[in-house]
Design a protein around this motif. Structure first.
Motif, PDB file in Angstrom:
ATOM      1  N   ASP A  53      -2.078  78.833 -10.761  1.00  0.00           N
ATOM      2  CA  ASP A  53      -0.880  78.119  -9.833  1.00  0.00           C
ATOM      3  C   ASP A  53      -1.001  77.022  -9.092  1.00  0.00           C
ATOM      4  O   ASP A  53      -0.317  76.798  -8.084  1.00  0.00           O
ATOM      5  CB  ASP A  53       0.406  78.993  -9.877  1.00  0.00           C
ATOM      6  N   LYS A  86       3.194  76.158  -1.018  1.00  0.00           N
ATOM      7  CA  LYS A  86       3.556  77.310  -1.537  1.00  0.00           C
ATOM      8  C   LYS A  86       3.757  78.094   0.053  1.00  0.00           C
ATOM      9  O   LYS A  86       4.782  79.065  -0.600  1.00  0.00           O
ATOM     10  CB  LYS A  86       2.793  77.428  -2.921  1.00  0.00           C
ATOM     11  N   ASN A  87       3.252  78.478   0.115  1.00  0.00           N
ATOM     12  CA  ASN A  87       3.118  79.499   1.553  1.00  0.00           C
ATOM     13  C   ASN A  87       2.024  79.292   2.503  1.00  0.00           C
ATOM     14  O   ASN A  87       0.913  78.480   2.259  1.00  0.00           O
ATOM     15  CB  ASN A  87       2.659  80.750   1.383  1.00  0.00           C
ATOM     16  N   ARG A  89       0.201  74.817  -4.573  1.00  0.00           N
ATOM     17  CA  ARG A  89       1.250  74.666  -6.071  1.00  0.00           C
ATOM     18  C   ARG A  89       0.705  73.271  -6.988  1.00  0.00           C
ATOM     19  O   ARG A  89       1.303  72.555  -6.095  1.00  0.00           O
ATOM     20  CB  ARG A  89       2.071  74.986  -6.015  1.00  0.00           C
ATOM     21  N   ASN A 128      11.456  72.334   4.835  1.00  0.00           N
ATOM     22  CA  ASN A 128      11.125  72.032   4.136  1.00  0.00           C
ATOM     23  C   ASN A 128      12.001  71.628   2.901  1.00  0.00           C
ATOM     24  O   ASN A 128      12.835  71.023   3.173  1.00  0.00           O
ATOM     25  CB  ASN A 128      11.338  74.022   3.207  1.00  0.00           C
ATOM     26  N   PHE A 153       7.923  75.268   1.252  1.00  0.00           N
ATOM     27  CA  PHE A 153       7.979  73.850   0.116  1.00  0.00           C
ATOM     28  C   PHE A 153       8.009  73.233   0.613  1.00  0.00           C
ATOM     29  O   PHE A 153       9.121  72.461   1.018  1.00  0.00           O
ATOM     30  CB  PHE A 153      10.279  74.727  -0.887  1.00  0.00           C
ATOM     31  N   SER A 173       6.973  81.097   3.657  1.00  0.00           N
ATOM     32  CA  SER A 173       6.912  80.898   2.200  1.00  0.00           C
ATOM     33  C   SER A 173       7.629  79.747   2.747  1.00  0.00           C
ATOM     34  O   SER A 173       7.920  79.777   4.084  1.00  0.00           O
ATOM     35  CB  SER A 173       8.181  81.221   1.764  1.00  0.00           C
TER      36      SER A 173
END
Length: 109
Positions: free
Chosen positions: A80, A34-35, A44, A105, A17, A15
Motif C-alpha cells: 500500500d 499515512k504516518n 500511501r 491533517n 493524513f 498517524s
C-alpha cells in the motif's frame, strides 16, 4: 505468515493524513502521508520505487499555510505504499517529554 522486521525506529510515529508532493528521478507525484516521525514517513500509494533512491518531499506539517521540504531515501515498498527515511530529522517532530507535537491533517480543513 509474514516475517516482520523488528521496529528499530529512533523516534515515535504518529498517524497522519497529509497530502505530500514528492519528486524522484521518475517524476513528480502527490499522495497521502499515512504516518510520520522525526526521521521518516510512509506514503500511501500504488507506486513503487527503488530502495535507496533519493526523494524530496513537500508538505504542510504544523500549519496548512506553512509547507516544509525534506530530502531522504526510499527504504521500503509495501503493497500500500513506500517508506522514506529523512537525511536529517525534522526538529519539530522530535518527541519532547513523551509527547508528540500536534500536526495538521487534511480532515482538519
Amino acid at each position: 505468515m509474514m516475517n516482520r522486521i523488528p521496529d528499530n525506529r529512533q523516534y515515535p510515529r504518529r498517524s497522519a493524513f497529509i497530502i505530500a508532493e514528492y519528486k524522484l528521478k521518475e517524476g513528480a507525484y502527490r499522495d497521502f502521508i499515512k504516518n510520520i516521525s522525526a526521521d521518516g514517513l510512509f506514503v500511501r500509494t500504488w507506486r513503487k520505487f527503488v530502495a535507496g533512491e533519493s526523494i524530496v518531499l513537500k508538505f504542510p506539517l504544523f500549519q496548512f499555510d506553512n509547507t516544509i521540504q525534506v530530502s531522504g531515501k526510499v527504504v521500503r515498498n509495501d503493497q500500500d505504499g513506500f517508506a522514506v527515511t529523512f537525511d536529517e530529522p525534522i526538529d519539530g517532530l522530535i518527541c519532547k517529554e513523551g509527547h508528540l507535537p500536534e500536526i495538521v491533517n487534511e480532515g482538519d480543513r
